[in-house]
Design an enzyme around this catalytic site. Structure first.
Site, mmCIF file in Angstrom:
data_model
loop_
_atom_site.group_PDB
_atom_site.id
_atom_site.type_symbol
_atom_site.label_atom_id
_atom_site.label_comp_id
_atom_site.label_asym_id
_atom_site.label_seq_id
_atom_site.Cartn_x
_atom_site.Cartn_y
_atom_site.Cartn_z
ATOM 1 C CG ASN A 17 -1.783 1.245 1.309
ATOM 2 O OD1 ASN A 17 -2.408 1.606 0.303
ATOM 3 N ND2 ASN A 17 -1.860 1.896 2.454
ATOM 4 C CG HIS A 24 -0.263 6.218 4.803
ATOM 5 N ND1 HIS A 24 -1.644 6.266 4.904
ATOM 6 C CD2 HIS A 24 0.209 7.058 5.755
ATOM 7 C CE1 HIS A 24 -1.975 7.100 5.876
ATOM 8 N NE2 HIS A 24 -0.868 7.595 6.400
ATOM 9 C CB SER A 68 5.325 5.083 4.161
ATOM 10 O OG SER A 68 5.704 6.135 5.016
ATOM 11 C CG ASP A 75 -2.605 3.535 7.085
ATOM 12 O OD1 ASP A 75 -2.671 2.973 5.985
ATOM 13 O OD2 ASP A 75 -3.355 4.470 7.424
HETATM 14 C C1 GAR Z 1 -2.401 9.070 -2.838
HETATM 15 O O1 GAR Z 1 -1.897 10.255 -2.276
HETATM 16 C C2 GAR Z 1 -2.266 7.920 -1.857
HETATM 17 O O2 GAR Z 1 -1.087 7.988 -1.091
HETATM 18 C C3 GAR Z 1 -3.483 8.112 -1.002
HETATM 19 O O3 GAR Z 1 -4.494 8.481 -1.889
HETATM 20 C C4 GAR Z 1 -3.924 9.156 -2.999
HETATM 21 C C5 GAR Z 1 -4.386 8.472 -4.262
HETATM 22 O O4 GAR Z 1 -3.969 9.187 -5.381
HETATM 23 N N1 GAR Z 1 -3.814 6.942 -0.280
HETATM 24 C C6 GAR Z 1 -4.435 6.951 0.894
HETATM 25 O O5 GAR Z 1 -4.779 7.964 1.451
HETATM 26 C C7 GAR Z 1 -4.690 5.580 1.488
HETATM 27 N N2 GAR Z 1 -5.232 5.714 2.795
HETATM 28 P P1 GAR Z 1 -3.901 8.505 -6.797
HETATM 29 O O6 GAR Z 1 -5.280 7.861 -7.009
HETATM 30 O O7 GAR Z 1 -3.677 9.628 -7.744
HETATM 31 O O8 GAR Z 1 -2.812 7.495 -6.786
#
Ligand code: GAR
Length: 220
Positions: free
Chosen positions: A110, A112, A139, A148
């Site tokens: 994942n 984060h 991360s 997480d």
């Molecule tokens: C990213 O910033 C990712 O790290 C976060 O959502 C966004 C997705 O962007 N993830 C979380 O918050 C997980 N809890 P993306 O769809 O453009 O990759």
């Protein structure tokens, strides 16, 4: 080289998914993005995946209501159908059951948007600014039942600027996300990660202390 078949699970924009697809275009990259799954039919990332020629599937969580096991049974079928070996969660905003997570133990990553173990959960950039931290980042970690909390594979840091807003900070962190996720997947697909005492140990050239870390300059 036999490339690992990877599914990327998304719920929205899919920019990390695109970073993984781009990295996997390199014939020397040890993983192939064989499938993109979204739990939402309107996820923007689905369009980008289709444009990149990657097969997509929608497993709409809303259809299964509160029954997460049923949702995951369908997800499992889809993953099996596409002979998926590794999973990358990339902005996938559904919690998975302990059973599913345990089944994919050591094979699911994942990303984060914070330097774990700080700022687990949502609204990480708002909380980082409210906390007055000077350094923030992202991360990539293995997924374990506790949210997480799995072993950390790679991290990238950014400096926090005095005039940052959650939006400007998120954009700076996102650029780092796009670098560390392909890097972490490469390590996993090449079998260069061992987990010892709940922590990732990198093997071979990956074991160079600085290789799993992106550090900002004060002005970056
Ligand atoms: C990213 O910033 C990712 O790290 C976060 O959502 C966004 C997705 O962007 N993830 C979380 O918050 C997980 N809890 P993306 O769809 O453009 O990759």
């Amino acid at each position: 080289m036999i490339r690992k078949r990877v599914a990327v699970l998304i719920s929205g924009r899919g920019s990390n998914m695109t970073a993984l697809i781009e990295a996997a275009k390199d014939k020397d990259y040890p993983a192939e993005i064989a499938l993109v799954v979204s739990n939402r039919a309107d996820a923007l990332g689905l369009e980008s995946a289709r444009n990149a020629g990657v097969p997509t599937e929608i497993v709409d969580h809303a259809v299964y209501g509160k029954n997460r096991s049923e949702f995951e049974a369908v997800l499992d079928d889809v993953l099996k159908e596409h002979r998926i070996e590794l999973i990358c969660l990339a902005g996938f905003m559904r919690l998975l059951t302990d059973e599913f997570v345990t089944r994919w133990s050591g094979r699911m990553l994942n990303i984060h948007p914070a330097l774990l173990p700080s700022f687990k959960g949502l609204d990480t950039h708002e909380r980082a600014l409210a906390g007055g931290v000077k350094i923030h980042g992202a991360s990539v970690h293995f997924v374990v039942p506790e949210m997480d909390s799995g072993p950390i594979v790679a991290q990238g840091a950014v400096a926090v600027h005095e005039d940052d807003t959650p939006t400007t900070l998120a954009a700076r962190v996102l650029a780092v996300e796009h670098r560390i996720y392909p890097f972490a997947l490469r390590l996993l697909a090449e079998g260069r990660i061992r987990i010892e005492h709940g922590r990732c140990v990198l093997i071979g050239t990956a074991a160079r202390a600085d290789s799993a870390l992106i550090v900002p300059s004060a002005r970056a």
